[in-house]
Design a protein around this motif. Sequence first.
Motif: not given
Length: 408
Positions: A160-183
């Motif tokens: 809840s204390h972390v915000t992250s922005v990324e200009v590349d939508p494919v990079r962001l989608e991959g990061a989101a999947d990995a982050l959510h997969g790790c909880g």
Amino acid sequence: MTLPTDLKNDADALRAAMVKGLADAEPAANADVPMHPAWLAAAGKVPRHAFVPGFYLPADAPDAQGLTVWEPVTSKLDYGRWLAAAYSDTTLITQFDGEETDWERPAVRHGGAPTSSSTLPSLVLRMWSDAAVSDGHTVLEIGTGTGYSTALACERLGSSHVTSVEVDPVRLEGAADALHGCGYAPTLARADGLYGYWPEAWFDRIVAACSFRSVPPALLRQTRPGGKVLLPLSGWLYGNARVLLTVAGDGTAEGPLLPGTISFMPARTRAAPAYGNPGHWTAGLHEVRSRSVRHPPERIAAATEAAFHLRFLAQSAVPDAQMVTVGGVLHLIDVVAGAVATLTPEDGGWRVRESGPVKLWSRIEDFVDAFDAAGRPGPETYTLRVDGDGQRLLHARVPQLRLPPEGC
């Protein structure tokens, strides 16, 4: 090849060894402050392999044309090499030239410009430590990339204390999947880091994982008074520095350059303009009278820490110049001013020809003269001041330098 059932045990052991190696290597020679133990603890919990399912490693030798050969590495191609690299203190290239790789059928690459990576863990931890992040702080990360650095922040501070922005939508989608997969569930947004992220402002800390030519004003406006912005800086000569700014209540900011020379990929929307064929720029230069150089190009072009530092400072004297070497001849090209300088080796020395409204190498030499006269001061002796008079690098014994206005 399927993943072994003992992947977790293998990863846990390698991760523990990596963190021990990072801890034993402290304090780093270029560290301004010791690496905070809390960040090492976070690195001991975040599974880096989950954020790098595929990446490239350089082969032992270049190809026949001298290009670096990049070999794809995945768990299916070579489980041992993949996992060992994931838990090594190494930058793992995940994208070239903005093009996505089909990791089910990856191919060897010859040359190319890296445009996304998983930064080596020691540098990621160093950035978070240098930013003086404390429990309870809210942070904005510029450049989500693979999401590994974001995960470390979530592990330390809470999602809840972390915000992250990324200009590349494919990079962001991959990061989101990995982050959510790790909880982990930070705020993620597709956005140009130049403008930060207003919906979550103000932040206690803003940390960028990509470099800018100068400080984006929006980042200062989104930082709480007394908060800090840790920003890699670079220019079109690809000299590099890092600055830690403290933001005042009136919106001005000031802070030191940090020790060491650490390179980050430039923000994509601030990449240098294409200059085309260098031969088009140098046509007719043979008619210009040459002179011996006062300072050889190695002073800024060598692959040494001293050269990288001096290159960062010198590029402020020629902010729109780019550097390219063709056949042993070094060219400085300024597509904005329409100027060029060519340095040619001759009889054990160098000669320069310059053309256009800006004498590029002469400007660099004038700065190097002042730099040498001041005793070649290191980066930590410089202060960056951002106020109504622009962005100025200040030093007690060297003439002030100005960073280019952001957006140029």
